[in-house]
Motif scaffolding. Structure first.
Motif, PDB file in Angstrom:
ATOM      1  N   ILE A 138       0.809  -1.280  -0.099  1.00 47.90           N
ATOM      2  CA  ILE A 138      -0.037  -0.201  -0.135  1.00 47.90           C
ATOM      3  C   ILE A 138       0.707   1.198  -0.018  1.00 47.90           C
TER       4      ILE A 138
ATOM      5  N   ASP B 298      -9.340  -4.263  -0.278  1.00 49.67           N
ATOM      6  CA  ASP B 298      -8.734  -5.943   0.328  1.00 49.67           C
ATOM      7  C   ASP B 298      -8.516  -6.217   1.701  1.00 49.67           C
ATOM      8  N   PHE B 299      -8.480  -4.437   2.649  1.00 49.30           N
ATOM      9  CA  PHE B 299      -8.140  -4.587   3.741  1.00 49.30           C
ATOM     10  C   PHE B 299      -9.313  -5.590   5.118  1.00 49.30           C
TER      11      PHE B 299
ATOM     12  N   GLU C  69      -5.516   5.280   3.157  1.00 43.99           N
ATOM     13  CA  GLU C  69      -4.910   4.288   2.581  1.00 43.99           C
ATOM     14  C   GLU C  69      -5.668   2.769   2.479  1.00 43.99           C
ATOM     15  N   LEU C  70      -5.114   2.413   3.601  1.00 46.17           N
ATOM     16  CA  LEU C  70      -5.230   1.128   4.130  1.00 46.17           C
ATOM     17  C   LEU C  70      -6.211   0.412   4.820  1.00 46.17           C
TER      18      LEU C  70
ATOM     19  N   THR D 285      -9.342   1.913   4.126  1.00 46.09           N
ATOM     20  CA  THR D 285     -10.127   2.377   3.062  1.00 46.09           C
ATOM     21  C   THR D 285     -10.075   1.773   1.661  1.00 46.09           C
ATOM     22  N   ASP D 286      -9.111   0.597   1.992  1.00 41.59           N
ATOM     23  CA  ASP D 286      -8.954  -0.404   0.828  1.00 41.59           C
ATOM     24  C   ASP D 286      -9.457  -1.698   0.589  1.00 41.59           C
TER      25      ASP D 286
ATOM     26  N   ARG E 139       2.339   1.913  -3.353  1.00 43.16           N
ATOM     27  CA  ARG E 139       0.965   2.792  -4.424  1.00 43.16           C
ATOM     28  C   ARG E 139       1.332   3.578  -4.245  1.00 43.16           C
TER      29      ARG E 139
END
Length: 386
Positions: free
Chosen positions: A227, A330-331, A324-325, A327-328, A230
């Protein structure tokens, strides 16, 4: 000699089993390649440390900081963790301190619902202000972590997340992680509900930004670093020599820079953790923030005038990564089904099995070396022979 022996035992354990495998504003940070548009932690840093510079545990200054932070979470629309107030008092060694605990609940669910997951984001609010002269602010430690957490809290307030988020500003961290320990002792729920604990401590300190998750590699460490890559948040690789210290924190009989904050209390209960910090891990001076053994933490120089040149980038990187983590897409899946070597059996019963095995191996090596030395023929004396 005893201290040296303890340090040697700690190093054996470390190397033997576990070395396996102001007002928030929108900031667009393209420095160093970072892609981030969100609340600016730099403005929060200045506002917080100017309003609450002297925050030693158990003092009126710490209480003022707690009330400042509770008002911020209320303004974001978050709820107290329990009861009517986000400021939660606790006692340690005859001293009264407090945590600030606010919740962003999962939409349509209650924190008490047993089948819902939880993420904890933390940054200790107290500092080493006792005995410091006027002008001390605790800007590095830990105004920078508090500010990064506030930025993430603002970023998430309009996000619909499939889990609860607890925002925790712990007190009395500087005196022994007492705030996080008090929280864990009174935790409302099963620890299996905790997806991740993210801790911000001195994220605006030194030349590098580090991520520490655990003593062994894991798929969620790889996921978090992916992440970061990215979004262009540069994380420096953790050094192979973790600067092992003989004093233990949490479940380990040793410690190092990557363990020295509130997340270690969660790690001791096998809760997945992500610790973001930027004091210099590789410098011989423990806690150095600017390299060349220049220590600012816990000194009168810890104020806005002595911030490292990279402090803004590190703080924004930490805030961007956490946002970002969480709201990802795939979290939840990544944090529910991750791969990590289970070494808990090595840490049971106080003195770990790993430490015992390490001592046995060292003893065996010593015996073998002594045996073969005794078998060596004596060296011929000068002038002898045919």
């Amino acid at each position: 000699m005893k201290r040296l022996f303890c340090a040697a035992l700690a190093a054996v354990f470390a190397l033997f089993p576990v070395c396996l495998p102001a007002l928030a504003e929108t900031a667009s940070a393209a420095e160093g390649g970072l892609q981030y548009e969100g609340a600016d932690p730099v403005s929060y840093l200045e506002e917080f440390v100017k309003a609450c510079p002297m925050r030693a545990a158990g003092t009126d200054g710490e209480l003022a900081a707690a009330e400042f932070l509770a008002a911020k979470y209320e303004a974001f629309g978050y709820l107290p963790y329990e009861g009517e107030d986000a400021v939660v008092p606790f006692s340690f060694r005859g001293t009264e301190s407090r945590n600030v605990l606010a919740v962003k609940p999962m939409q349509g669910r209650q924190l008490s619902d047993p089948d819902t997951k939880i993420v904890i984001l933390s940054a200790h609010m107290d500092n080493a202000a006792q005995g410091m002269p006027s002008g001390y602010q605790g800007a590095y430690d830990n105004g920078s972590g508090v500010a990064a957490l506030l930025a993430v809290a603002e970023n998430l307030r309009d996000k619909d997340l499939p889990f609860h988020v607890i925002f925790a500003n712990f007190g009395a961290e500087e005196l022994g992680l007492y705030g996080s320990q008090a929280f864990m002792q009174g935790f409302l729920g099963n620890l299996s509900r905790l997806l991740l604990e993210v801790n911000f401590d001195v994220v605006g300190g030194g030349k590098n930004l580090y991520l520490y998750t655990d003593e062994v590699s894991s798929s969620y460490d790889t996921y978090i670093r992916g992440i970061a890559e990215r979004i262009g948040a540069v994380l420096t690789d953790n050094p192979p020599n973790k600067k092992v210290l003989p004093s233990g924190m949490g479940k380990f009989p040793y410690s190092h820079v990557g363990m020295m904050s509130d997340h270690s209390v969660f790690l001791a209960q096998d809760v997945p953790c992500a610790f973001l910090f930027s004091y210099d891990w590789e410098n011989p001076a423990l806690g150095s923030t600017e390299g060349n053994a220049s220590i600012v933490m816990h000194t009168p120089q810890d104020n806005l005038d002595h911030l490292h040149a990279n402090y803004a980038l590190h703080m924004r990187s930490a805030a961007a990564l956490a946002t970002e983590l969480l709201t990802d897409a795939d979290f939840v899946g990544e944090m529910t089904d991750f791969d990590k070597w289970d070494y808990s059996v090595l840490l049971s019963g106080g003195l770990s099995l790993g430490l015992r095995l390490g001592i046995i191996v060292l003893g065996a090596v010593f015996v073998v070396v002594k045996y073969f030395r005794l078998k060596e023929p004596p060296a011929a004396s000068a002038g002898s022979g045919g």
